[in-house]
Scaffold this motif. Structure first.
Motif, PDB file in Angstrom:
ATOM      1  N   THR A  81      59.403  22.447  41.404  1.00 51.37           N
ATOM      2  CA  THR A  81      58.937  21.593  40.317  1.00 51.37           C
ATOM      3  C   THR A  81      57.522  21.996  39.920  1.00 51.37           C
ATOM      4  OG1 THR A  81      57.960  19.944  41.780  1.00 51.37           O
ATOM      5  CG2 THR A  81      60.278  19.632  41.194  1.00 51.37           C
ATOM      6  N   ARG A  82      57.137  21.617  38.717  1.00 49.22           N
ATOM      7  CA  ARG A  82      55.766  21.907  38.291  1.00 49.22           C
ATOM      8  C   ARG A  82      54.754  21.232  39.203  1.00 49.22           C
ATOM      9  NH1 ARG A  82      56.696  21.361  31.802  1.00 49.22           N
ATOM     10  NH2 ARG A  82      57.313  23.517  31.474  1.00 49.22           N
ATOM     11  N   THR A  83      55.047  19.993  39.623  1.00 51.43           N
ATOM     12  CA  THR A  83      54.091  19.285  40.473  1.00 51.43           C
ATOM     13  C   THR A  83      53.924  19.956  41.829  1.00 51.43           C
ATOM     14  OG1 THR A  83      55.813  17.749  41.215  1.00 51.43           O
ATOM     15  CG2 THR A  83      54.431  17.039  39.374  1.00 51.43           C
ATOM     16  N   SER A  84      54.890  20.763  42.240  1.00 51.04           N
ATOM     17  CA  SER A  84      54.762  21.460  43.525  1.00 51.04           C
ATOM     18  C   SER A  84      53.738  22.592  43.453  1.00 51.04           C
ATOM     19  CB  SER A  84      56.117  21.995  43.993  1.00 51.04           C
ATOM     20  OG  SER A  84      56.515  23.102  43.218  1.00 51.04           O
ATOM     21  N   ARG A  86      50.648  22.019  42.223  1.00 49.68           N
ATOM     22  CA  ARG A  86      49.344  21.372  42.065  1.00 49.68           C
ATOM     23  C   ARG A  86      48.335  21.923  43.078  1.00 49.68           C
ATOM     24  NH1 ARG A  86      52.457  18.213  44.918  1.00 49.68           N
ATOM     25  NH2 ARG A  86      51.694  17.413  46.884  1.00 49.68           N
ATOM     26  N   ARG A  93      42.433  17.051  40.624  1.00 47.67           N
ATOM     27  CA  ARG A  93      43.806  17.546  40.723  1.00 47.67           C
ATOM     28  C   ARG A  93      44.056  18.464  39.530  1.00 47.67           C
ATOM     29  NH1 ARG A  93      48.759  14.248  42.817  1.00 47.67           N
ATOM     30  NH2 ARG A  93      47.809  15.116  44.680  1.00 47.67           N
ATOM     31  N   ILE A  95      47.147  20.564  37.796  1.00 45.72           N
ATOM     32  CA  ILE A  95      48.605  20.563  37.860  1.00 45.72           C
ATOM     33  C   ILE A  95      49.210  21.130  36.573  1.00 45.72           C
ATOM     34  CG2 ILE A  95      48.741  18.192  37.022  1.00 45.72           C
ATOM     35  CD1 ILE A  95      51.076  17.789  38.970  1.00 45.72           C
ATOM     36  N   SER A 102      47.723  23.955  32.314  1.00 44.85           N
ATOM     37  CA  SER A 102      47.560  23.051  33.453  1.00 44.85           C
ATOM     38  C   SER A 102      46.484  22.032  33.126  1.00 44.85           C
ATOM     39  CB  SER A 102      47.169  23.826  34.718  1.00 44.85           C
ATOM     40  OG  SER A 102      48.240  24.617  35.162  1.00 44.85           O
TER      41      SER A 102
END
Length: 166
Positions: A81-84, A86, A93, A95, A102
């Motif tokens: 996932t994109r959040t993985s 970050r 943060r 992300i 980002s």
């Protein structure tokens, strides 16, 4: 990728920002008129991964200083996932939120968007919350060290499935 000092970015709020990235040596320096100096380095015996500009996402093999003070750099592994993908630095943060961009936030407040293809060139677009020089320094460094953006979750999942097939 080779050691290179890229043409400075002309940040609308912080003036000239210079990025010096050496993928092979695993070093990054970001400095400019209105921001504190950032230095990041790959440490230990971490092998350089070609898809990560600084060479690794392993927090055990990375060190970062902002304005001469060491900070805790916490990149996640990055997988489906994109959040993985970050990266956390203190209260900040970073992300991926699109294919090429980002978002940088501090304490949950969105500061701006960064774009970099991982070649040391970085652009920033600031939002409504007024960032400080420290924020800009962290954002430019993370964009240069890890690149920006990521594929959507469905594409990352499909790629992982296809790679696992014989």
């Amino acid at each position: 990728m080779h050691a290179h000092s890229y043409p400075p970015a002309d940040d609308p709020l912080f003036g000239t920002v210079t990025v010096e990235l050496d993928h092979e040596a695993g070093t990054l320096a970001v400095h400019g008129e209105g921001i504190p100096r950032v230095e990041m380095r790959r440490t230990g015996a971490a092998a350089a991964e070609s898809h990560v500009p600084i060479g690794t996402r392993d927090p055990e093999h990375l060190a970062m200083e902002v304005g001469g003070a060491e900070v805790e750099l916490r990149p996640s592994k990055g997988f489906l996932t994109r959040t993985s993908y970050r990266v956390d630095v203190g209260d900040h943060r970073f992300i991926p939120v699109s294919l090429d961009g980002s978002r940088l936030s501090r304490g949950g407040a969105v500061l701006g968007m960064f774009v970099s293809t991982g070649d040391g060139r970085v652009t920033a677009e600031w939002g409504d919350v007024q960032p400080e020089g420290y924020d800009a320094a962290v954002g430019y460094a993370l964009a240069a060290a890890f690149g920006t953006g990521a594929e959507p979750a469905w594409k990352l999942t499909l790629d992982a499935v296809l790679e696992a097939m014989p």
